[in-house]
Scaffold this active site. Structure first.
Site, short mmCIF file in Angstrom:
data_model
loop_
_atom_site.label_atom_id
_atom_site.label_comp_id
_atom_site.label_asym_id
_atom_site.label_seq_id
_atom_site.Cartn_x
_atom_site.Cartn_y
_atom_site.Cartn_z
N TYR A 180 0.50 14.18 1.39
CA TYR A 180 0.07 14.74 2.68
C TYR A 180 0.18 16.27 2.73
O TYR A 180 0.49 16.83 3.78
CB TYR A 180 0.84 14.09 3.83
CG TYR A 180 0.73 12.58 3.82
CD1 TYR A 180 -0.46 11.95 4.15
CD2 TYR A 180 1.81 11.78 3.43
CE1 TYR A 180 -0.58 10.57 4.09
CE2 TYR A 180 1.69 10.40 3.37
CZ TYR A 180 0.50 9.81 3.71
OH TYR A 180 0.38 8.44 3.66
N TYR A 184 5.07 18.17 12.23
CA TYR A 184 6.16 17.20 12.44
C TYR A 184 7.56 17.78 12.25
O TYR A 184 8.51 17.02 12.21
CB TYR A 184 6.08 16.03 11.45
CG TYR A 184 4.75 15.47 11.12
CD1 TYR A 184 4.01 14.75 12.06
CD2 TYR A 184 4.23 15.56 9.82
CE1 TYR A 184 2.79 14.18 11.73
CE2 TYR A 184 3.01 14.99 9.48
CZ TYR A 184 2.30 14.30 10.44
OH TYR A 184 1.11 13.73 10.11
N CYS A 220 -2.41 33.39 11.01
CA CYS A 220 -2.21 34.05 12.29
C CYS A 220 -1.83 33.02 13.34
O CYS A 220 -2.66 32.60 14.15
CB CYS A 220 -3.45 34.81 12.68
SG CYS A 220 -3.65 36.22 11.62
N GLU A 221 -0.56 32.62 13.30
CA GLU A 221 -0.07 31.52 14.12
C GLU A 221 1.45 31.56 13.98
O GLU A 221 1.96 31.44 12.87
CB GLU A 221 -0.64 30.22 13.52
CG GLU A 221 -0.34 28.96 14.26
CD GLU A 221 -1.22 28.79 15.48
OE1 GLU A 221 -2.40 29.15 15.44
OE2 GLU A 221 -0.69 28.32 16.49
N GLU A 276 0.82 -1.22 0.00
CA GLU A 276 0.00 0.00 0.00
C GLU A 276 0.85 1.27 0.00
O GLU A 276 0.80 2.05 0.94
CB GLU A 276 -0.89 0.00 1.25
CG GLU A 276 -1.81 -1.19 1.35
CD GLU A 276 -2.57 -1.24 2.66
OE1 GLU A 276 -3.71 -1.74 2.66
OE2 GLU A 276 -2.03 -0.79 3.69
N PRO A 277 1.61 1.50 -1.05
CA PRO A 277 2.42 2.73 -1.08
C PRO A 277 1.56 3.97 -1.27
O PRO A 277 0.63 3.96 -2.08
CB PRO A 277 3.34 2.52 -2.30
CG PRO A 277 2.60 1.56 -3.18
CD PRO A 277 1.78 0.69 -2.28
N GLY A 278 1.84 5.01 -0.52
CA GLY A 278 1.15 6.29 -0.69
C GLY A 278 2.16 7.35 -1.06
O GLY A 278 2.31 7.73 -2.23
N ARG A 279 2.91 7.79 -0.05
CA ARG A 279 3.93 8.83 -0.23
C ARG A 279 4.88 8.52 -1.38
O ARG A 279 5.23 9.40 -2.17
CB ARG A 279 4.75 8.92 1.07
CG ARG A 279 5.74 10.08 1.13
CD ARG A 279 6.69 9.90 2.32
NE ARG A 279 6.01 9.58 3.55
CZ ARG A 279 5.53 10.47 4.40
NH1 ARG A 279 5.71 11.75 4.19
NH2 ARG A 279 4.88 10.10 5.49
C1 LIG Z 1 -0.80 5.73 5.70
C2 LIG Z 1 -0.95 4.30 5.34
C3 LIG Z 1 -0.36 3.81 4.17
C4 LIG Z 1 0.52 4.64 3.28
O1 LIG Z 1 1.65 5.08 3.94
P1 LIG Z 1 2.83 5.83 3.11
O2 LIG Z 1 3.82 6.15 4.14
O3 LIG Z 1 2.20 7.04 2.50
O4 LIG Z 1 3.30 4.87 2.08
C5 LIG Z 1 -0.58 2.49 3.83
N1 LIG Z 1 -1.35 1.69 4.62
C6 LIG Z 1 -1.92 2.13 5.75
C7 LIG Z 1 -2.76 1.22 6.55
C8 LIG Z 1 -1.74 3.44 6.15
O5 LIG Z 1 -2.30 3.87 7.29
#
Ligand SMILES: *Cc1c(COP(=O)(O)O)cnc(C)c1O
Length: 432
Positions: free
Chosen positions: A391, A335, A362-363, A291-294
């Site tokens: 993100y 972060y 304003c922070e 499950e790659p996102g970033r």
């Molecule tokens: C956030 C998340 C991802 C993706 O994470 P990345 O760091 O963006 O690759 C995959 N699986 C689950 C369950 C997540 O919570």
């Protein structure tokens, strides 16, 4: 040299993104502006698909974690590339379904999905609902029974691996809000309960060990822990589970000092471990999901801003204020995240100044980066913050009633709007 090859410079000394001149983009679409290189997104997706094909005989599915960057066009790209989508809310599910994304390839996550969200998932035939806890397990079985359906599920397991310590270790990481713990027997109880539920089909198990991970070894260790549990399940129940979901978390380069192996190396090594270790344990080699996102969208995105004021505080620091900030990128405030920043209209000049880039909210904590190197800049210059594809847009807010910037995709030097700039009418639309 800039940290990502997604950006370059042209003969005018301007920054280019996906072949388009950043100054022309800023002029045409206004700032702040999110700009994505479409080719880079597709290239990253294909890198993962090809690796699973090459090193695991294609016996797996790449699932894009859409929380990193979710909009209809991104869901269309995933559909065209034939991968799955991971959603974590009714809103992300709705977005995917709104472009006719095949529900069977949707994976639904979350530690506290609502009744309505679970109902929508079952009604629409979401392929894998990742069940997080016992309450949800029971609730989902009831929902599926009421709808006369069977829901495909996986259970989220805490493998007890902390990938963020330098010497990542197998800890008793029970203290997480996500998933079932192995060491207390909670996970085994949940497996048995799930197997007994008539309207649920337990397809396998899931784990996700963290985010922005540079090492391959924690993934290998997680796979081993999970496979041992597959074996224990086989011994105790006689059932062999089919699928192992190893989550996401592959790191990206935000700064030049960051280093990660090519993603193919992760997949190669983890595939080898899964194949050999399942053989050793006497269990079936599972179908795998990742499950790659970033790692799919992170470096593909750049944010453009216009510089407003430059405030030099002698012996203290120089604040360069831009027309965006924590409303479009809260990651530094949240972060202390690293970013490389470059002045788009002086991209080839040396970055000789040390400055703090601040937003317009304003922070006091509304900063994009502190003590960062930048070309000498003045009001009206265009700044580019690199590798903001993950993100940023998805975490944007209307704090200070600031309208969210538009999202532009560039392909072969041509730019198109994929999310329009928000208007004040939209911001006040729900006010009574
Ligand atoms: C956030 C998340 C991802 C993706 O994470 P990345 O760091 O963006 O690759 C995959 N699986 C689950 C369950 C997540 O919570």
């Amino acid at each position: 040299m800039l940290v990502t090859k997604c950006v370059s410079t042209n003969e005018k000394g301007h920054l280019t993104i996906g072949g388009a001149d950043a100054l022309e983009l800023a002029e045409k679409f206004g700032t702040p502006l999110y700009v994505y290189s479409e080719d880079k997104i597709r290239q990253k997706i294909r890198e993962f698909i090809l690796s699973v094909n090459k090193y695991y005989n294609g016996n797996g599915l790449v699932v894009y974690a859409s929380k990193a960057f979710c909009c209809k066009e991104m869901c269309r790209i995933c559909k065209q590339e034939n991968i799955g989508i991971d959603v974590v809310s009714g809103g992300e599910l709705y977005t995917a379904l709104s472009v006719d994304f095949p529900a069977k390839k949707i994976v639904f996550h979350g530690n506290n999905k609502t009744y309505d969200e679970l109902t929508a998932a079952v009604e629409n035939g979401v392929g894998r609902i990742i069940v997080d806890n016992k309450t949800e397990l029971k609730k989902l079985n009831e929902i599926a029974a009421n709808l006369g359906k069977t829901a495909g599920i996986m259970l989220r397991i805490k493998p007890g691996i902390d990938a963020h310590t330098h010497d990542f270790i197998k800890t008793g990481q029970i203290d997480s809000k996500f998933g079932f713990a192995l060491e207390t027997g909670e996970a085994m109880d949940a497996v048995k309960a799930a197997l007994d539920m008539p309207n649920l089909k337990l397809r396998g198990l899931h784990c996700h060990i963290g985010s922005q991970i540079f090492d391959i070894a924690p993934f290998e260790l997680a796979a081993k822990v999970m496979l041992e549990f597959f074996r224990d399940i086989k011994l105790e129940t006689g059932v062999e589970l089919e699928e192992l979901n190893l989550g996401g978390g592959f790191g990206i380069k935000y700064l030049k000092k960051d280093y990660h192996e090519p993603y193919a190396e992760y997949i190669k090594n983890v595939s080898a471990v899964v194949s050999s270790f399942s053989h050793e344990l006497g269990i079936k080699t599972p179908f795998i999901l990742i499950e790659p996102g970033r790692s799919i969208v992170g470096v593909a995105g750049t944010t453009l801003y216009t510089v407003g004021s430059v405030k030099k505080i002698p012996d203290i620091r120089t604040y360069v204020s831009v027309d965006g900030g924590m409303a479009d990128n809260p990651r530094y405030a949240l972060y202390r995240s690293d970013y490389e920043i470059v002045c788009a209209n002086r991209a080839e000049e040396d970055r000789t100044e040390t400055v703090t880039v601040a937003g317009k909210c304003c922070e006091s904590g509304d900063l994009i980066q502190e003590n960062t190197k930048l070309q000498p800049v003045k009001s009206g210059d265009i700044l580019a913050v690199l590798s903001t594809g993950a993100y940023n847009y998805s975490m944007a807010s209307n704090y200070n009633r600031i309208a969210r910037p538009p999202v532009i995709m560039v392909k072969d030097g041509e730019a198109r709007v994929v999310v329009k700039r928000e208007t004040y009418e939209q911001i006040t639309a729900n006010d009574i």
